[in-house]
Design a protein around this motif. Structure first.
Motif, PDB file in Angstrom:
ATOM      1  N   PHE A 116      -4.399  17.592  50.697  1.00 13.24           N
ATOM      2  CA  PHE A 116      -5.082  17.608  49.409  1.00 13.24           C
ATOM      3  C   PHE A 116      -4.969  16.229  48.785  1.00 13.24           C
ATOM      4  CE2 PHE A 116      -0.836  19.346  48.703  1.00 13.24           C
ATOM      5  CZ  PHE A 116      -0.371  18.709  47.559  1.00 13.24           C
ATOM      6  N   PHE A 117      -5.946  15.904  47.943  1.00 16.04           N
ATOM      7  CA  PHE A 117      -6.111  14.565  47.405  1.00 16.04           C
ATOM      8  C   PHE A 117      -6.135  14.656  45.881  1.00 16.04           C
ATOM      9  CE2 PHE A 117      -7.925  14.996  51.540  1.00 16.04           C
ATOM     10  CZ  PHE A 117      -7.688  13.805  52.211  1.00 16.04           C
ATOM     11  N   ILE A 118      -5.319  13.848  45.227  1.00 19.06           N
ATOM     12  CA  ILE A 118      -5.235  13.875  43.766  1.00 19.06           C
ATOM     13  C   ILE A 118      -5.656  12.519  43.220  1.00 19.06           C
ATOM     14  CG2 ILE A 118      -3.724  14.141  41.763  1.00 19.06           C
ATOM     15  CD1 ILE A 118      -2.034  16.042  43.342  1.00 19.06           C
ATOM     16  N   ALA A 119      -6.585  12.542  42.260  1.00 19.21           N
ATOM     17  CA  ALA A 119      -7.095  11.325  41.631  1.00 19.21           C
ATOM     18  C   ALA A 119      -6.460  11.132  40.267  1.00 19.21           C
ATOM     19  CB  ALA A 119      -8.613  11.392  41.502  1.00 19.21           C
ATOM     20  N   GLU A 120      -6.061   9.894  39.989  1.00 13.76           N
ATOM     21  CA  GLU A 120      -5.544   9.527  38.671  1.00 13.76           C
ATOM     22  C   GLU A 120      -6.619   8.771  37.900  1.00 13.76           C
ATOM     23  OE1 GLU A 120      -0.773   8.945  39.284  1.00 13.76           O
ATOM     24  OE2 GLU A 120      -2.057   7.280  39.885  1.00 13.76           O
ATOM     25  N   GLN A 121      -6.568   8.868  36.589  1.00  8.42           N
ATOM     26  CA  GLN A 121      -7.608   8.302  35.739  1.00  8.42           C
ATOM     27  C   GLN A 121      -7.755   6.790  35.911  1.00  8.42           C
ATOM     28  OE1 GLN A 121      -6.934   8.981  31.578  1.00  8.42           O
ATOM     29  NE2 GLN A 121      -8.955   8.328  30.947  1.00  8.42           N
ATOM     30  N   ILE A 122      -6.693   6.110  36.273  1.00  8.38           N
ATOM     31  CA  ILE A 122      -6.753   4.649  36.378  1.00  8.38           C
ATOM     32  C   ILE A 122      -7.524   4.182  37.605  1.00  8.38           C
ATOM     33  CG2 ILE A 122      -4.645   4.225  35.078  1.00  8.38           C
ATOM     34  CD1 ILE A 122      -3.155   3.981  37.714  1.00  8.38           C
ATOM     35  N   GLY A 123      -7.839   5.108  38.551  1.00  9.83           N
ATOM     36  CA  GLY A 123      -8.628   4.722  39.711  1.00  9.83           C
ATOM     37  C   GLY A 123      -7.895   4.783  41.025  1.00  9.83           C
ATOM     38  N   LEU A 124      -6.831   5.557  41.092  1.00  5.57           N
ATOM     39  CA  LEU A 124      -6.075   5.746  42.328  1.00  5.57           C
ATOM     40  C   LEU A 124      -6.259   7.172  42.835  1.00  5.57           C
ATOM     41  CD1 LEU A 124      -2.724   3.952  41.396  1.00  5.57           C
ATOM     42  CD2 LEU A 124      -4.281   3.243  43.212  1.00  5.57           C
ATOM     43  N   VAL A 125      -6.395   7.323  44.156  1.00  2.18           N
ATOM     44  CA  VAL A 125      -6.455   8.631  44.793  1.00  2.18           C
ATOM     45  C   VAL A 125      -5.365   8.685  45.848  1.00  2.18           C
ATOM     46  CG1 VAL A 125      -7.860  10.271  46.087  1.00  2.18           C
ATOM     47  CG2 VAL A 125      -8.947   8.759  44.411  1.00  2.18           C
ATOM     48  N   TRP A 126      -4.530   9.735  45.794  1.00  4.45           N
ATOM     49  CA  TRP A 126      -3.375   9.864  46.684  1.00  4.45           C
ATOM     50  C   TRP A 126      -3.602  10.993  47.690  1.00  4.45           C
ATOM     51  CZ3 TRP A 126      -0.189   5.910  46.128  1.00  4.45           C
ATOM     52  CH2 TRP A 126      -0.099   5.270  44.887  1.00  4.45           C
ATOM     53  N   VAL A 127      -3.006  10.818  48.869  1.00  2.49           N
ATOM     54  CA  VAL A 127      -3.077  11.813  49.931  1.00  2.49           C
ATOM     55  C   VAL A 127      -1.771  12.597  49.973  1.00  2.49           C
ATOM     56  CG1 VAL A 127      -3.453  12.223  52.385  1.00  2.49           C
ATOM     57  CG2 VAL A 127      -4.534  10.258  51.270  1.00  2.49           C
ATOM     58  N   TYR A 128      -1.872  13.925  50.017  1.00  2.72           N
ATOM     59  CA  TYR A 128      -0.715  14.806  50.145  1.00  2.72           C
ATOM     60  C   TYR A 128      -0.872  15.656  51.401  1.00  2.72           C
ATOM     61  CZ  TYR A 128       0.558  13.654  45.323  1.00  2.72           C
ATOM     62  OH  TYR A 128       0.917  12.998  44.171  1.00  2.72           O
TER      63      TYR A 128
END
Length: 759
Positions: free
Chosen positions: A219-231
């Motif tokens: 699953f992938f989580i996006a932060e408002q500042i423009g980063l997307v992380w992989v879990y």
């Protein structure tokens, strides 16, 4: 001496009163299995422990194991006792299948040791020992109870539970325990009690979570500042981000800033195309714009996007475009069945219109068995002044904005001329409930079967969770409040019953389980964001039914293992404010800042006992500057032993707060049930100001002020949506929202300037 004796009498009276008016609560139902999870409905029933075929803690595999053990024990029993004792042995062994087996075996907590036998009620234990003593040694084997089987009293004492409601067989007939067993637990107010499991934390305004639908269950989580992380499915996060466009995203560290990275979605066939689409704010030639872009996954790392592959696209209303086979030629094509393909006055990309400000849409996967509802598009549409709404989007339909807001007319002229074919929402709620809807999902997961078909959504401002269920006969949708499980409801390992208040987005994983993202401080710089998984503590799916075998993921980045935050005792969440940067709190009402009323009363009486004065509130109908800025003004005969008489305000009394001391103007505060508090400026106008000014002895209102123009109030915000005719005696006689239920802060406090003439 009289004061001391009176104090003692009062304390005795209060304690006696509490004992009289606070009855002991009934036993609280908390079904739990020996694996510390909720019970379930066996897929194929049970042949041996048939009592628990409909609901319990055993599947057919466990049922077979218990039956084998039963025959092994009974092989050592004389045949003459077989019929008599077999029933007891079967009941005792099958207690592992009871939906309350964790209680029967005194194993509600993973740190406690499990009993060798279930807890038995006294009479039952005595009867069993008297009739079937010879079966006890093969039943207990070499366990710790073996030394006690020769003594009825010692054995039955060892098998006694502290909570007698759960002892066998009383647990079978206890109506409080059997009532609504296996359905979602609801409080006395009908609020559905659910629990949460933390899945990720330390996030900065997490705006979206998605999955790739590629079999990896990442699953992938996006932060408002423009980063997307992989879990990974293990909840471990990759150290290297999936996407980093912080240099291009327009946002700020201000609380409540709606600009930034706003969303992402994967191509329906991402496994084959490797394409991802993102939506974010940019600054272009000194203007703020919205960009929708396409990225492709890196050829070197399946957990990173190729940042050079970005192509920009368009924005619009509710759009439907074909992005297949776009490697050459146009970035997208128009689906031939779009509703406005042949309309020269409309953009062909538009699928539906008449929406205001949709925040989060989802597509229904359909019922797992019947596929009913599959393909429906649910959207939360943020309202303007009064209502938030949930819509089901249909091709070519008009959803009524600006003619309508919710079910009500917003623009009377447009509303009167609107089409009869406009689509109304399936549900709308007023701003007394919340002021910024966050659209959710229809639950179609596997792990919580009771939730199937439930549309779960929330409100960013109020922090409320809500649900809708469809009546299959009428097509109407029923509303349910969702609250966190009380008492022992969420007492399972890994579960919790509280969450951060600002609900930003909902999500589902590849298996269809439902989540939401919320944060404690809604700013792109605060790492207080958390991903929560929604769990029904009353029933789970049978073991192994929801098992997934994720496809392998080749990881080239360092893994950061997930660590859940420590569970803390639940404290009621503070009342929320409309603009989160304003930090308004409710003091003196229910909430985190509210003191216990009895403790406060006792403290006040203790102060009185030691001769201390408690400063009173100003009397009704006066400006506080008249009493708080000119000293104590104590008259003759007043002192520690003879405190001044204080006029107790009546409900609806008002006063003005203004630092400069001008008595004809100030921030309005109203008195309600012992509390002074301010008034929200929503709908605040000169008619409402006139009621206040006349109450204070002025002949008219010169101005009605908003946005805390003359300063902020000191108490809670008590009134919202106040609408007066101008002739009422006080604001409580005007139309207003429920007292204390507001989403405003003190930066929205209403004020007045009063006078005696138009000049």
């Amino acid at each position: 001496m009289g004061l001391a004796s009176g104090w003692i009498s009062l304390r005795w009276y209060l304690c006696t009163l509490l004992l009289i008016v606070l009855p002991l609560p009934p036993v609280s139902s908390h079904p739990q299995c020996l694996d510390f999870k909720p019970p379930f409905q066996p897929a194929y029933g049970l042949a041996f422990c048939a009592r628990y075929s409909n609901f319990g803690c055993c599947d057919s595999v466990k049922d077979g194991e218990i039956r084998t053990r039963f025959y092994r024990i009974m092989d050592d029993v004389d045949h003459s006792l077989y019929a008599t004792c077999g029933v007891y042995i079967q009941d005792i062994l099958c207690a592992e299948c009871s939906p309350y087996s964790a209680h029967l075996f005194d194993a509600e907590d993973p740190t406690t040791s499990v009993r060798q036998l279930p807890g038995l009620c006294g009479e039952y234990c005595t009867e069993f020992w008297n009739k079937c003593k010879v079966t006890l040694e093969p039943l207990v084997g070499r366990g710790p109870l073996r030394e006690l089987v020769s003594s009825r009293n010692k054995l039955c004492a060892a098998l006694t539970l502290q909570d007698l409601d759960y002892c066998f067989p009383h647990v079978l007939t206890n109506k409080n325990l059997s009532k609504n067993l296996g359905v979602v637990n609801a409080g006395s107010d009908g609020c559905l009690q659910l629990c949460l499991e933390e899945a990720a934390n330390g996030l900065r305004n997490p705006v979206a979570m998605v999955h790739a639908n590629d079999g990896t269950h990442r699953f992938f989580i996006a932060e408002q500042i423009g980063l997307v992380w992989v879990y990974l499915p293990s909840k471990a996060r990759l150290e290297r981000p999936f996407l980093n466009i912080t240099h291009a995203v327009l946002t700020s560290p201000w609380e409540g800033d709606e600009r930034g990275f706003l969303g992402l979605t994967f191509h329906p066939k991402f496994k084959f195309t490797g394409k991802v689409y993102v939506y974010y704010s940019v600054e272009w030639h000194f203007e703020e714009k919205i960009r929708i872009s396409e990225f492709t996954v890196s050829s070197d790392d399946m957990n990173v996007l190729n940042h050079r592959s970005e192509r920009s696209s368009l924005l619009g209303k509710v759009l439907r475009i074909d992005i297949n086979n776009n490697n050459r030629g146009p970035l997208y094509r128009i689906p031939p069945d779009n509703p406005f393909v042949l309309d020269p006055s409309a953009r062909p990309e538009v699928y539906a219109y008449g929406v205001r400000n949709m925040w989060r849409c989802s597509v229904d996967r359909g019922d797992p068995l019947t596929k009913g509802g599959k393909g429906r598009i649910f959207c939360g549409d943020v309202g303007q002044n009064k209502f938030e709404e949930v819509d089901i989007i249909e091709k070519g339909k008009n959803y009524g904005w600006k003619a309508r807001e919710g079910f009500s007319c917003y623009d009377k002229e447009l509303c009167a001329n609107s089409s009869l074919n406009d689509i109304l929402p399936i549900f709308a709620y007023p701003h007394s409930v919340g002021k910024s809807i966050t659209g959710g999902y229809i639950y179609r997961g596997c792990e919580s079967p009771n939730l199937n078909g439930l549309y779960i959504f929330g409100d960013f401002m109020s922090g409320r969770l809500m649900a809708l269920t469809e009546d299959s006969r009428t097509g109407m949708w029923d509303h349910h409040k969702i609250c966190m499980g009380k008492g022992q409801t969420c007492s399972f390992p890994g579960l919790r019953n509280h969450y951060h208040r600002y609900i930003i987005s909902f999500a589902e994983d590849e298996g269809g389980e439902l989540y939401f993202l919320s944060t404690r401080i809604p700013t792109s710089t605060s790492p207080t964001g958390v991903l929560y998984k929604i769990v029904d503590p009353s029933r789970r799916a049978p073991p192994r039914k929801c098992h997934h075998t994720p496809l392998p993921v080749k990881v080239k980045s360092r893994l950061i293992n997930f660590v859940a935050r420590p569970r803390q005792p639940h404290r009621p969440r503070k009342k929320l404010v409309r603009n989160t940067s304003r930090g308004g709190k409710l003091r003196g009402l229910s909430g985190e800042n509210s003191p216990d009323w009895l403790q406060e009363l006792l403290k006040a009486l203790e102060k009185l006992q030691t001769g201390l004065d408690v400063a009173p509130d100003p009397p009704t109908g006066t400006s506080p500057s008249r009493t708080t800025k000119r000293g104590n003004n104590t008259g003759s005969g007043q002192g520690p032993c003879n405190p001044p008489l204080v006029q107790v305000p009546t409900n609806g009394a008002v006063r003005l707060m203004e630092e400069s001391g001008q008595e004809d103007r100030g921030t309005v505060e109203v008195y309600v049930d012992g509390v002074w508090g301010s008034v929200c400026d929503d709908l605040w106008d000169k008619k409402a100001a006139a009621v206040v000014c006349r109450q204070l002895g002025f002949s008219l209102a010169v101005r009605a002020l908003r946005r805390a123009a003359l300063g902020e109030g000191r108490g809670p915000v008590l009134l919202d949506d106040v609408q007066c005719q101008g002739q009422e005696d006080n604001l409580l006689q005007c139309s207003h929202s429920k007292i204390g239920e507001t989403n405003c802060s003190h930066r929205e406090d209403a004020g007045v300037v009063c006078g005696y003439s138009q000049s």
